[in-house]
Design an enzyme around this catalytic site. Sequence first.
Site, short mmCIF file in Angstrom:
data_model
loop_
_atom_site.label_atom_id
_atom_site.label_comp_id
_atom_site.label_asym_id
_atom_site.label_seq_id
_atom_site.Cartn_x
_atom_site.Cartn_y
_atom_site.Cartn_z
N TYR A 1 38.89 -49.23 45.65
CA TYR A 1 38.88 -50.51 46.70
C TYR A 1 37.53 -50.61 47.51
O TYR A 1 37.08 -51.88 47.50
CB TYR A 1 40.14 -50.59 47.36
CG TYR A 1 40.35 -51.84 48.30
CD1 TYR A 1 40.65 -52.84 47.78
CD2 TYR A 1 40.19 -51.52 49.86
CE1 TYR A 1 40.95 -54.08 48.78
CE2 TYR A 1 40.33 -52.71 50.51
CZ TYR A 1 40.87 -53.68 49.94
OH TYR A 1 40.89 -54.76 51.09
N LYS B 1 34.69 -53.57 47.31
CA LYS B 1 34.54 -54.48 48.25
C LYS B 1 33.01 -54.26 48.94
O LYS B 1 32.65 -55.36 49.17
CB LYS B 1 35.55 -54.15 49.52
CG LYS B 1 37.00 -54.60 49.18
CD LYS B 1 37.22 -56.10 48.90
CE LYS B 1 38.44 -56.50 48.79
NZ LYS B 1 38.80 -57.87 48.43
#
Length: 302
Positions: free
Chosen positions: A171, A175
């Site tokens: 993640y 991002k």
Amino acid sequence: MTGLCTGRVVAVTGAGRGLGRAHALAFAAEGAKVVVNDLGVGLDGTGGTAGPAQQTVDEIRESGGDAVAHTGDITTADGAASLVRTALDTYGRLDTLVNNAGFLRDRMLVNLDEDDWDAVLRVHLKGHFLPLKHAAAHWRAEAKAGRTPEARVINTSSGAGLLGSVGQGNYSAAKAGIVALTLVAAAELRRYGVRVNAIAPAARTRMTERTFADTMTAPDDGDFDAMAPENVSPLVVWLGSAASAGVTGRVFEAEGGRITVMEGWRPGPTADKGARWSPAEAGETALKLLAEAEPPRPVYGA
């Protein structure tokens, strides 16, 4: 409401729940027509139902707004293209794209499966790239035809992408990639009337309410609910409006009542020998420079 987005058409991905839903409702309240994209998948990206997208559409219509559901997979070329096509076929235009869709598959790195890495990178990073690509192609064509748009893109990064987050290597990497994609898109698309920015929100969603349960719990005494996703949406709506004309290539943190302009990598202490260092010299110099540098902010969960 002020009608800040009256006449604009806005597509929001992942708008069936959480932040995306809050953004879609906020845009509609300011007069925008909204394309509500959501696959209706579970927290880990499995399953799927048209229900969440349609529920957001129904909420908008019940409040007197105009919205249409889109349940295509924006991590595929066909799905991303159909998102743009839905806006054009339904409303005749597309003015703003909010890339928000995502899910989690958290693991420590030594336990992180390749499939879980690929799935999270696909939904977050590829799921930003493909809608952006197809929307940008439309806006470029408009500009070349002499109809330069007032187009806006708002991408969704995270504090995990800016600082890292323990147990979220996939993640965090996705991002962080979204921030770099935002900077490139802002530079490439400016000539076509497109402004591209990113937010790093902190709010209560399916992805945070369990992982950060202590800080995400809603107050029960009527106090300001700092973690309500609706707190993030006003900034997103402004960035998605024509009023943000001079703003592009920027990253904002948004949490509760706080908005912060994030300042990314900048040169810090430096040394130049004017010739090649030996390994020992390079190490000694690096240690001196580190002693002069600002310490990094800690990784989330460290």
